[in-house]
Design a protein around this motif. Sequence first.
Motif, PDB file in Angstrom:
ATOM      1  N   LEU A  96       0.827  -1.207   0.000  1.00 47.64           N
ATOM      2  CA  LEU A  96       0.000   0.000   0.000  1.00 47.64           C
ATOM      3  C   LEU A  96       0.859   1.253   0.000  1.00 47.64           C
ATOM      4  O   LEU A  96       0.616   2.201  -0.774  1.00 47.64           O
ATOM      5  N   VAL A  97       1.865   1.279   0.852  1.00 58.89           N
ATOM      6  CA  VAL A  97       2.757   2.432   0.964  1.00 58.89           C
ATOM      7  C   VAL A  97       3.477   2.678  -0.359  1.00 58.89           C
ATOM      8  O   VAL A  97       3.565   3.819  -0.834  1.00 58.89           O
ATOM      9  N   ARG A  98       3.979   1.618  -0.962  1.00 56.56           N
ATOM     10  CA  ARG A  98       4.673   1.761  -2.237  1.00 56.56           C
ATOM     11  C   ARG A  98       3.714   2.198  -3.341  1.00 56.56           C
ATOM     12  O   ARG A  98       4.112   2.908  -4.265  1.00 56.56           O
ATOM     13  N   SER A  99       2.457   1.772  -3.246  1.00 55.98           N
ATOM     14  CA  SER A  99       1.457   2.209  -4.223  1.00 55.98           C
ATOM     15  C   SER A  99       1.228   3.710  -4.127  1.00 55.98           C
ATOM     16  O   SER A  99       1.058   4.387  -5.151  1.00 55.98           O
ATOM     17  N   ILE A 100       1.227   4.230  -2.910  1.00 56.04           N
ATOM     18  CA  ILE A 100       1.050   5.670  -2.713  1.00 56.04           C
ATOM     19  C   ILE A 100       2.235   6.435  -3.293  1.00 56.04           C
ATOM     20  O   ILE A 100       2.068   7.473  -3.945  1.00 56.04           O
ATOM     21  N   ILE A 101       3.444   5.929  -3.068  1.00 58.04           N
ATOM     22  CA  ILE A 101       4.638   6.561  -3.641  1.00 58.04           C
ATOM     23  C   ILE A 101       4.548   6.563  -5.165  1.00 58.04           C
ATOM     24  O   ILE A 101       4.835   7.579  -5.823  1.00 58.04           O
ATOM     25  N   ALA A 102       4.143   5.431  -5.734  1.00 59.41           N
ATOM     26  CA  ALA A 102       3.992   5.336  -7.193  1.00 59.41           C
ATOM     27  C   ALA A 102       2.943   6.317  -7.697  1.00 59.41           C
ATOM     28  O   ALA A 102       3.129   6.969  -8.727  1.00 59.41           O
ATOM     29  N   LEU A 103       1.829   6.422  -6.966  1.00 56.18           N
ATOM     30  CA  LEU A 103       0.745   7.307  -7.385  1.00 56.18           C
ATOM     31  C   LEU A 103       1.195   8.766  -7.394  1.00 56.18           C
ATOM     32  O   LEU A 103       0.909   9.503  -8.357  1.00 56.18           O
ATOM     33  N   LEU A 104       1.924   9.185  -6.366  1.00 56.86           N
ATOM     34  CA  LEU A 104       2.390  10.568  -6.299  1.00 56.86           C
ATOM     35  C   LEU A 104       3.358  10.872  -7.442  1.00 56.86           C
ATOM     36  O   LEU A 104       3.290  11.938  -8.075  1.00 56.86           O
ATOM     37  N   ASN A 105       4.261   9.950  -7.712  1.00 54.69           N
ATOM     38  CA  ASN A 105       5.202  10.144  -8.822  1.00 54.69           C
ATOM     39  C   ASN A 105       4.483  10.157 -10.162  1.00 54.69           C
ATOM     40  O   ASN A 105       4.765  10.998 -11.032  1.00 54.69           O
ATOM     41  N   MET A 164       9.979   3.518 -14.536  1.00 49.69           N
ATOM     42  CA  MET A 164       8.821   2.742 -14.099  1.00 49.69           C
ATOM     43  C   MET A 164       9.175   1.798 -12.956  1.00 49.69           C
ATOM     44  O   MET A 164       8.388   1.606 -12.029  1.00 49.69           O
ATOM     45  N   TYR A 165      10.356   1.213 -13.005  1.00 51.26           N
ATOM     46  CA  TYR A 165      10.752   0.261 -11.965  1.00 51.26           C
ATOM     47  C   TYR A 165      10.918   0.958 -10.617  1.00 51.26           C
ATOM     48  O   TYR A 165      10.564   0.396  -9.569  1.00 51.26           O
ATOM     49  N   TYR A 166      11.454   2.167 -10.651  1.00 52.40           N
ATOM     50  CA  TYR A 166      11.731   2.876  -9.399  1.00 52.40           C
ATOM     51  C   TYR A 166      10.610   3.826  -8.985  1.00 52.40           C
ATOM     52  O   TYR A 166      10.699   4.451  -7.926  1.00 52.40           O
ATOM     53  N   LEU A 167       9.560   3.905  -9.771  1.00 52.46           N
ATOM     54  CA  LEU A 167       8.487   4.853  -9.499  1.00 52.46           C
ATOM     55  C   LEU A 167       7.840   4.619  -8.133  1.00 52.46           C
ATOM     56  O   LEU A 167       7.398   5.557  -7.479  1.00 52.46           O
ATOM     57  N   SER A 168       7.795   3.376  -7.686  1.00 54.66           N
ATOM     58  CA  SER A 168       7.149   3.040  -6.416  1.00 54.66           C
ATOM     59  C   SER A 168       8.152   2.768  -5.297  1.00 54.66           C
ATOM     60  O   SER A 168       7.750   2.406  -4.186  1.00 54.66           O
ATOM     61  N   ARG A 169       9.435   2.946  -5.579  1.00 57.81           N
ATOM     62  CA  ARG A 169      10.436   2.540  -4.595  1.00 57.81           C
ATOM     63  C   ARG A 169      10.657   3.622  -3.536  1.00 57.81           C
ATOM     64  O   ARG A 169      10.731   4.806  -3.844  1.00 57.81           O
ATOM     65  N   PRO A 170      10.764   3.206  -2.260  1.00 55.43           N
ATOM     66  CA  PRO A 170      10.945   4.172  -1.166  1.00 55.43           C
ATOM     67  C   PRO A 170      12.379   4.692  -1.042  1.00 55.43           C
ATOM     68  O   PRO A 170      12.946   4.727   0.063  1.00 55.43           O
ATOM     69  N   LEU A 171      12.952   5.074  -2.161  1.00 51.67           N
ATOM     70  CA  LEU A 171      14.237   5.767  -2.148  1.00 51.67           C
ATOM     71  C   LEU A 171      13.986   7.254  -1.884  1.00 51.67           C
ATOM     72  O   LEU A 171      12.973   7.797  -2.330  1.00 51.67           O
ATOM     73  N   PRO A 172      14.877   7.936  -1.183  1.00 51.02           N
ATOM     74  CA  PRO A 172      14.678   9.374  -0.935  1.00 51.02           C
ATOM     75  C   PRO A 172      14.487  10.180  -2.220  1.00 51.02           C
ATOM     76  O   PRO A 172      13.788  11.190  -2.207  1.00 51.02           O
ATOM     77  N   ASN A 173      15.070   9.730  -3.318  1.00 49.20           N
ATOM     78  CA  ASN A 173      14.941  10.448  -4.591  1.00 49.20           C
ATOM     79  C   ASN A 173      13.520  10.406  -5.143  1.00 49.20           C
ATOM     80  O   ASN A 173      13.139  11.277  -5.924  1.00 49.20           O
ATOM     81  N   PHE A 174      12.745   9.387  -4.737  1.00 52.83           N
ATOM     82  CA  PHE A 174      11.405   9.213  -5.279  1.00 52.83           C
ATOM     83  C   PHE A 174      10.302   9.500  -4.257  1.00 52.83           C
ATOM     84  O   PHE A 174       9.139   9.597  -4.634  1.00 52.83           O
ATOM     85  N   VAL A 175      10.669   9.580  -2.992  1.00 50.60           N
ATOM     86  CA  VAL A 175       9.684   9.897  -1.959  1.00 50.60           C
ATOM     87  C   VAL A 175       9.608  11.415  -1.825  1.00 50.60           C
ATOM     88  O   VAL A 175      10.458  12.033  -1.173  1.00 50.60           O
ATOM     89  N   MET A 176       8.672  12.011  -2.488  1.00 52.72           N
ATOM     90  CA  MET A 176       8.391  13.442  -2.521  1.00 52.72           C
ATOM     91  C   MET A 176       9.374  14.242  -3.381  1.00 52.72           C
ATOM     92  O   MET A 176       9.000  15.261  -3.951  1.00 52.72           O
TER      93      MET A 176
END
Length: 556
Positions: A96-105, A164-176
């Motif tokens: 779920l958390v990764r889905s939210i990260i993907a959705l924001l990106n 696309m592969y990293y769109l949902s990943r909780p890396l600092p570069n992709f989280v916000m």
Amino acid sequence: MRFSYLDSAFLAVAIIYLYRAPFTKVEESFTIQAIHDILNYGIWNLQPYDHFVFPGAVPRTFVGPLIISTIARPFVSILSLIEGRNWSTQFQTQILVRSIIALLNALSLIYLKNSAQALLEITAKEEQIKQDEKRGGALRKPEVLLYTVGTWFSLFIMTGFHMMYYLSRPLPNFVMTLPLTNVAISWILQDNYQWAIFLASFTAVIFRLEVLAFCAGMALFSVVYRKISFFKAVKFGILGFGIGMGITLFIDSYFWQYWCMPEVDSFIFNVVHGNSSKWGVEPFFAYFTHYLRMLFIPPTILLLNLLGFKLAPTNMRIITLGSFFHILVLSFQPHKEWRFIVYAIPSIILLGSVAAAYVWENIEIKSIRNFLLVSLVPLSPLFSAIFSFCFLYISSMNYPGGEALSNFNLMIINQNITNVTVHLDVPICMTGATLFGELNQDVYAVSYDRTEDPETLKKLWPSFDYVITAQPSSQNFPFENATTDNWELLQTAQTYVGLDMGFLNEEIFQKESNLFTLMKDCFTSDVSIIDQAFNLLDRIILRGNVFFTYERKSRE
């Protein structure tokens, strides 16, 4: 915000990537563990938080995990009501958390696409009016058609692998970070220069300080093209930086329990003191000669950038030049990773999309050369999608720690085992094992030990009932007598080790049924092409045992 069927497909592809590779690696561990702690312990009870036990080399910001946790909280509450207290693990919450990260990106990229399309439509209309006023006639059809820029942008994004592969990943570069830089780019396209500079500067000091180079590039070329004054650019940059400093100082000092600004501390540790070089150094031009070429397979988008720059309006030239300026500045840093320049990728793809739209809509097929040129545009995302499919399949095997933990938990559940302790080796935690993957303590009472200190581990060793480790033999355990065998091997976890070149040569390229015959059989077979592709990859790809789960024998 406009939303098309293609945008829906874009979101669907992002979710497919997530589900094919649901585990996380060491670079993502701080963010995912921080989100776990915020969701489970709240923000007032910091004592059980994981980062006090495993702080890492430098502090990282809690602002991103706090935002993601806040968005996820209502959905987690709904899941808890549905499942009650009998859930096995919280791994569905990680999804779920990764889905939210993907959705924001994804939403930020869709917003960027819409902003670019709106800019081009306005520019085309203004040019059309000017031309018609000169001619003194009625409105005519624009000389250059660019109606499909948004379509090509979406296709290039969703068929590429890395984004696309990293769109949902909780890396600092992709989280916000990536969503906010995409919004800043969009604001430049909307002529909102000062607030774009403010947002980029604000994002840099809180989330990733390398964004400061990106901010400087956009500000520099906004001034060069006389879209904003130098004084105003500096003023809004300082304003964003100052407000961001206040937020990160207040929030992160609370969560770390000492005064800190994580991105500033990280910059001092990695750049000023040069510690990032310990992770490897590369030549100055590596981003241009290696990483960009790696990100764009085939390199059609890079080639189209030359034409796209000539066609693009000033706003789009500013963000593209700012993006390449960002890459150039980061080239001075010896340690290089593609995710450090990810904020520049959407602008580069956007410029390539402009050229792709021009070729597709304006070049008439009157010669073989024109036919080949026009064909290149749709073939590029097609080939990119094929490569991405293969890369995704291989990359999904690179999380054996998550697989090992998942298999262990399944064994515990199936055999109804309770009140045991399992030790997870460091490589296990680095390749997929997270707190979200642990079994419900209230139901199974399984204790997961992640001790790294040798002296402490030696004291705890007799209490372990199970060990998940990279040691292929229990004879190599550090605190066991090599002449005795106190452990029984239960499970193994595999990872990708290479390609079976013998199978490729003998079964595909050298047989009478050559590659073209194989392709023909694929389309005439009753089995779906996707299933055939997975079966073929299963035969081509070699796997090797990398992690091993042991059970302690009777303690008699």
